[in-house]
Motif scaffolding. Structure first.
Motif, PDB file in Angstrom:
ATOM      1  N   ASP A   1     -10.733 -11.382 -31.822  1.00 38.06           N
ATOM      2  CA  ASP A   1      -9.838 -11.138 -30.688  1.00 38.06           C
ATOM      3  C   ASP A   1      -8.471 -10.636 -31.120  1.00 38.06           C
ATOM      4  OD1 ASP A   1     -11.807 -11.761 -28.909  1.00 38.06           O
ATOM      5  OD2 ASP A   1     -11.054 -13.768 -28.435  1.00 38.06           O
ATOM      6  N   ALA A   2      -8.066 -10.957 -32.339  1.00 37.53           N
ATOM      7  CA  ALA A   2      -6.775 -10.468 -32.825  1.00 37.53           C
ATOM      8  C   ALA A   2      -6.787  -8.938 -32.883  1.00 37.53           C
ATOM      9  CB  ALA A   2      -6.453 -11.054 -34.190  1.00 37.53           C
ATOM     10  N   VAL A   3      -7.930  -8.363 -33.248  1.00 39.54           N
ATOM     11  CA  VAL A   3      -8.062  -6.911 -33.264  1.00 39.54           C
ATOM     12  C   VAL A   3      -8.288  -6.395 -31.851  1.00 39.54           C
ATOM     13  CG1 VAL A   3      -9.480  -4.963 -34.043  1.00 39.54           C
ATOM     14  CG2 VAL A   3      -8.858  -6.777 -35.648  1.00 39.54           C
ATOM     15  N   SER A   4      -9.265  -6.984 -31.152  1.00 40.22           N
ATOM     16  CA  SER A   4      -9.647  -6.500 -29.820  1.00 40.22           C
ATOM     17  C   SER A   4      -8.498  -6.500 -28.815  1.00 40.22           C
ATOM     18  CB  SER A   4     -10.789  -7.346 -29.252  1.00 40.22           C
ATOM     19  OG  SER A   4     -11.961  -7.151 -29.998  1.00 40.22           O
TER      20      SER A   4
ATOM     21  N   LEU B   1     -11.413   4.591 -24.566  1.00 36.58           N
ATOM     22  CA  LEU B   1     -11.713   4.141 -25.929  1.00 36.58           C
ATOM     23  C   LEU B   1     -11.450   2.651 -26.117  1.00 36.58           C
ATOM     24  CD1 LEU B   1     -10.382   7.111 -28.060  1.00 36.58           C
ATOM     25  CD2 LEU B   1     -12.716   6.272 -28.007  1.00 36.58           C
ATOM     26  N   ILE B   2     -10.271   2.208 -25.739  1.00 33.35           N
ATOM     27  CA  ILE B   2      -9.908   0.808 -25.969  1.00 33.35           C
ATOM     28  C   ILE B   2     -10.813  -0.136 -25.184  1.00 33.35           C
ATOM     29  CG2 ILE B   2      -8.089  -0.942 -25.684  1.00 33.35           C
ATOM     30  CD1 ILE B   2      -7.609   1.060 -28.031  1.00 33.35           C
ATOM     31  N   PHE B   3     -10.989   0.111 -23.903  1.00 33.65           N
ATOM     32  CA  PHE B   3     -11.790  -0.811 -23.092  1.00 33.65           C
ATOM     33  C   PHE B   3     -13.273  -0.757 -23.457  1.00 33.65           C
ATOM     34  CE2 PHE B   3      -7.888  -0.678 -20.656  1.00 33.65           C
ATOM     35  CZ  PHE B   3      -7.685  -2.027 -20.426  1.00 33.65           C
ATOM     36  N   SER B   4     -13.784   0.415 -23.798  1.00 33.83           N
ATOM     37  CA  SER B   4     -15.189   0.519 -24.206  1.00 33.83           C
ATOM     38  C   SER B   4     -15.417  -0.208 -25.525  1.00 33.83           C
ATOM     39  CB  SER B   4     -15.608   1.982 -24.346  1.00 33.83           C
ATOM     40  OG  SER B   4     -15.599   2.615 -23.098  1.00 33.83           O
ATOM     41  N   LYS B   5     -14.499  -0.050 -26.454  1.00 38.24           N
ATOM     42  CA  LYS B   5     -14.642  -0.733 -27.733  1.00 38.24           C
ATOM     43  C   LYS B   5     -14.564  -2.248 -27.546  1.00 38.24           C
ATOM     44  CE  LYS B   5     -13.202   3.070 -30.670  1.00 38.24           C
ATOM     45  NZ  LYS B   5     -12.286   3.550 -31.712  1.00 38.24           N
ATOM     46  N   ARG B   6     -13.684  -2.710 -26.701  1.00 36.44           N
ATOM     47  CA  ARG B   6     -13.622  -4.148 -26.436  1.00 36.44           C
ATOM     48  C   ARG B   6     -14.935  -4.644 -25.848  1.00 36.44           C
ATOM     49  NH1 ARG B   6      -7.655  -4.245 -23.703  1.00 36.44           N
ATOM     50  NH2 ARG B   6      -6.450  -4.286 -25.654  1.00 36.44           N
ATOM     51  N   MET B   7     -15.447  -3.927 -24.870  1.00 37.74           N
ATOM     52  CA  MET B   7     -16.677  -4.333 -24.187  1.00 37.74           C
ATOM     53  C   MET B   7     -17.879  -4.315 -25.132  1.00 37.74           C
ATOM     54  SD  MET B   7     -15.979  -5.025 -20.960  1.00 37.74           S
ATOM     55  CE  MET B   7     -17.562  -4.886 -20.170  1.00 37.74           C
ATOM     56  N   ASN B   8     -17.955  -3.313 -25.980  1.00 38.17           N
ATOM     57  CA  ASN B   8     -19.144  -3.133 -26.816  1.00 38.17           C
ATOM     58  C   ASN B   8     -19.078  -3.819 -28.170  1.00 38.17           C
ATOM     59  OD1 ASN B   8     -20.824  -1.346 -25.121  1.00 38.17           O
ATOM     60  ND2 ASN B   8     -19.052   0.005 -25.290  1.00 38.17           N
ATOM     61  N   TYR B   9     -17.892  -4.019 -28.704  1.00 42.19           N
ATOM     62  CA  TYR B   9     -17.787  -4.513 -30.065  1.00 42.19           C
ATOM     63  C   TYR B   9     -17.301  -5.956 -30.200  1.00 42.19           C
ATOM     64  CZ  TYR B   9     -18.086   0.486 -31.099  1.00 42.19           C
ATOM     65  OH  TYR B   9     -18.466   1.790 -31.163  1.00 42.19           O
ATOM     66  N   ARG B  10     -16.773  -6.526 -29.147  1.00 42.55           N
ATOM     67  CA  ARG B  10     -16.232  -7.886 -29.249  1.00 42.55           C
ATOM     68  C   ARG B  10     -17.295  -8.871 -29.714  1.00 42.55           C
ATOM     69  NH1 ARG B  10     -14.289 -12.132 -24.992  1.00 42.55           N
ATOM     70  NH2 ARG B  10     -12.849 -13.324 -26.284  1.00 42.55           N
ATOM     71  N   THR B  11     -18.515  -8.743 -29.191  1.00 42.57           N
ATOM     72  CA  THR B  11     -19.581  -9.669 -29.594  1.00 42.57           C
ATOM     73  C   THR B  11     -20.055  -9.414 -31.022  1.00 42.57           C
ATOM     74  OG1 THR B  11     -21.267  -8.230 -28.623  1.00 42.57           O
ATOM     75  CG2 THR B  11     -20.393  -9.992 -27.226  1.00 42.57           C
ATOM     76  N   ILE B  12     -19.836  -8.224 -31.534  1.00 40.14           N
ATOM     77  CA  ILE B  12     -20.241  -7.911 -32.910  1.00 40.14           C
ATOM     78  C   ILE B  12     -19.187  -8.388 -33.908  1.00 40.14           C
ATOM     79  CG2 ILE B  12     -20.715  -6.035 -34.553  1.00 40.14           C
ATOM     80  CD1 ILE B  12     -21.924  -4.472 -32.146  1.00 40.14           C
ATOM     81  N   PHE B  13     -17.946  -8.011 -33.681  1.00 37.69           N
ATOM     82  CA  PHE B  13     -16.886  -8.327 -34.639  1.00 37.69           C
ATOM     83  C   PHE B  13     -16.265  -9.703 -34.432  1.00 37.69           C
ATOM     84  CE2 PHE B  13     -16.839  -3.613 -34.721  1.00 37.69           C
ATOM     85  CZ  PHE B  13     -17.137  -3.450 -36.069  1.00 37.69           C
TER      86      PHE B  13
ATOM     87  N   PHE C   1     -26.121  14.741 -36.391  1.00 40.28           N
ATOM     88  CA  PHE C   1     -26.083  13.391 -36.957  1.00 40.28           C
ATOM     89  C   PHE C   1     -24.864  12.629 -36.469  1.00 40.28           C
ATOM     90  CE2 PHE C   1     -23.258  15.381 -39.985  1.00 40.28           C
ATOM     91  CZ  PHE C   1     -22.480  14.371 -40.515  1.00 40.28           C
ATOM     92  N   LEU C   2     -24.925  11.312 -36.696  1.00 42.37           N
ATOM     93  CA  LEU C   2     -23.848  10.402 -36.316  1.00 42.37           C
ATOM     94  C   LEU C   2     -24.038   9.109 -37.078  1.00 42.37           C
ATOM     95  CD1 LEU C   2     -25.147   8.081 -34.141  1.00 42.37           C
ATOM     96  CD2 LEU C   2     -25.408  10.179 -32.845  1.00 42.37           C
ATOM     97  N   TRP C   3     -23.017   8.280 -37.055  1.00 44.71           N
ATOM     98  CA  TRP C   3     -23.077   6.933 -37.618  1.00 44.71           C
ATOM     99  C   TRP C   3     -22.848   5.953 -36.474  1.00 44.71           C
ATOM    100  CZ3 TRP C   3     -24.147   5.805 -42.716  1.00 44.71           C
ATOM    101  CH2 TRP C   3     -24.143   6.875 -43.608  1.00 44.71           C
ATOM    102  N   VAL C   4     -23.576   4.853 -36.480  1.00 49.98           N
ATOM    103  CA  VAL C   4     -23.478   3.860 -35.413  1.00 49.98           C
ATOM    104  C   VAL C   4     -23.558   2.463 -36.027  1.00 49.98           C
ATOM    105  CG1 VAL C   4     -25.968   3.907 -34.955  1.00 49.98           C
ATOM    106  CG2 VAL C   4     -24.413   3.199 -33.138  1.00 49.98           C
ATOM    107  N   LEU C   5     -22.876   1.522 -35.411  1.00 53.71           N
ATOM    108  CA  LEU C   5     -22.961   0.147 -35.897  1.00 53.71           C
ATOM    109  C   LEU C   5     -24.405  -0.340 -35.823  1.00 53.71           C
ATOM    110  CD1 LEU C   5     -19.833  -1.486 -34.265  1.00 53.71           C
ATOM    111  CD2 LEU C   5     -20.361  -1.487 -36.699  1.00 53.71           C
ATOM    112  N   GLU C   6     -24.867  -0.904 -36.904  1.00 52.13           N
ATOM    113  CA  GLU C   6     -26.253  -1.371 -36.986  1.00 52.13           C
ATOM    114  C   GLU C   6     -26.576  -2.398 -35.896  1.00 52.13           C
ATOM    115  OE1 GLU C   6     -29.033  -2.411 -40.742  1.00 52.13           O
ATOM    116  OE2 GLU C   6     -27.228  -3.655 -40.573  1.00 52.13           O
ATOM    117  N   LYS C   7     -25.598  -3.216 -35.521  1.00 47.07           N
ATOM    118  CA  LYS C   7     -25.825  -4.241 -34.497  1.00 47.07           C
ATOM    119  C   LYS C   7     -25.636  -3.725 -33.070  1.00 47.07           C
ATOM    120  CE  LYS C   7     -24.664  -8.230 -37.361  1.00 47.07           C
ATOM    121  NZ  LYS C   7     -23.696  -9.340 -37.561  1.00 47.07           N
ATOM    122  N   ASN C   8     -25.236  -2.478 -32.910  1.00 47.26           N
ATOM    123  CA  ASN C   8     -25.014  -1.922 -31.570  1.00 47.26           C
ATOM    124  C   ASN C   8     -26.339  -1.349 -31.044  1.00 47.26           C
ATOM    125  OD1 ASN C   8     -24.082  -0.771 -29.223  1.00 47.26           O
ATOM    126  ND2 ASN C   8     -22.359   0.277 -30.189  1.00 47.26           N
TER     127      ASN C   8
END
Length: 162
Positions: free
Chosen positions: A32-35, A17-29, A107-114
């Motif tokens: 780095d303080a969160v990531s 979870l942590i590494f996938s979220k960093r890899m996929n969401y860092r460019t969106i959000f 159904f699911l929810w996904v980040l619009e920019k992902n």
């Protein structure tokens, strides 16, 4: 290959979870303080160990070791993540097919920019709806995706066959 998560999986699930979220969401959000500050493997693994009921809705793809996970609540996919090293090897496909066929997720929810995730879900019959809302605590939108009506009808026919 797919089984319900157990406490023994807590650290591996947290790592994915942590590494996938960093890899996929860092460019969106771009936060780095969160990531790298708030998101840490140990506290998440400890949360699962201290609250094992949280694992009741998590299923893992286990092929010698856990390579991916899916979090399902009723008929909704909440999370689907595959370890970066095992992407494009059928892990995500197996997990989403399990969710659709065995757990009847529609159904699911996904980040619009992902865009990568959206394309993945579209390959399995999900389509973006008009519904969207802010991802909690952020300025980013999440969009709702529903399984195509044709896919749902096909599944109901299959389920109702003698």
């Amino acid at each position: 290959m797919i089984r319900q998560a157990t406490i023994a999986d807590a650290s591996r699930i947290a790592e994915i979870l942590i590494f996938s979220k960093r890899m996929n969401y860092r460019t969106i959000f771009r936060n780095d303080a969160v990531s790298f500050g708030e998101m840490q493997v140990y506290p998440l693994a400890k949360r699962y160990i201290d609250n094992p009921q949280e694992l009741d809705e998590i299923w893992v793809y286990d092929d010698e070791f856990v390579k991916g996970m899916i979090h399902i609540s009723e008929n909704q996919i909440l999370e689907l993540y595959v370890d970066f090293f095992f992407e494009n090897q059928g892990v995500g496909s197996t997990l989403i097919q399990f969710a659709i066929e065995q757990k009847h997720c529609d159904f699911l929810w996904v980040l619009e920019k992902n865009r990568k995730a959206i394309r993945f879900y579209q390959r399995y019959g999900f389509t973006i709806t008009e519904e969207k809302k802010y991802q909690e605590g952020t300025a980013e939108f999440i969009v709702k995706m529903n399984l195509y009506a044709d896919q749902l009808l096909l599944e109901k026919k299959i389920d109702n066959q003698p």
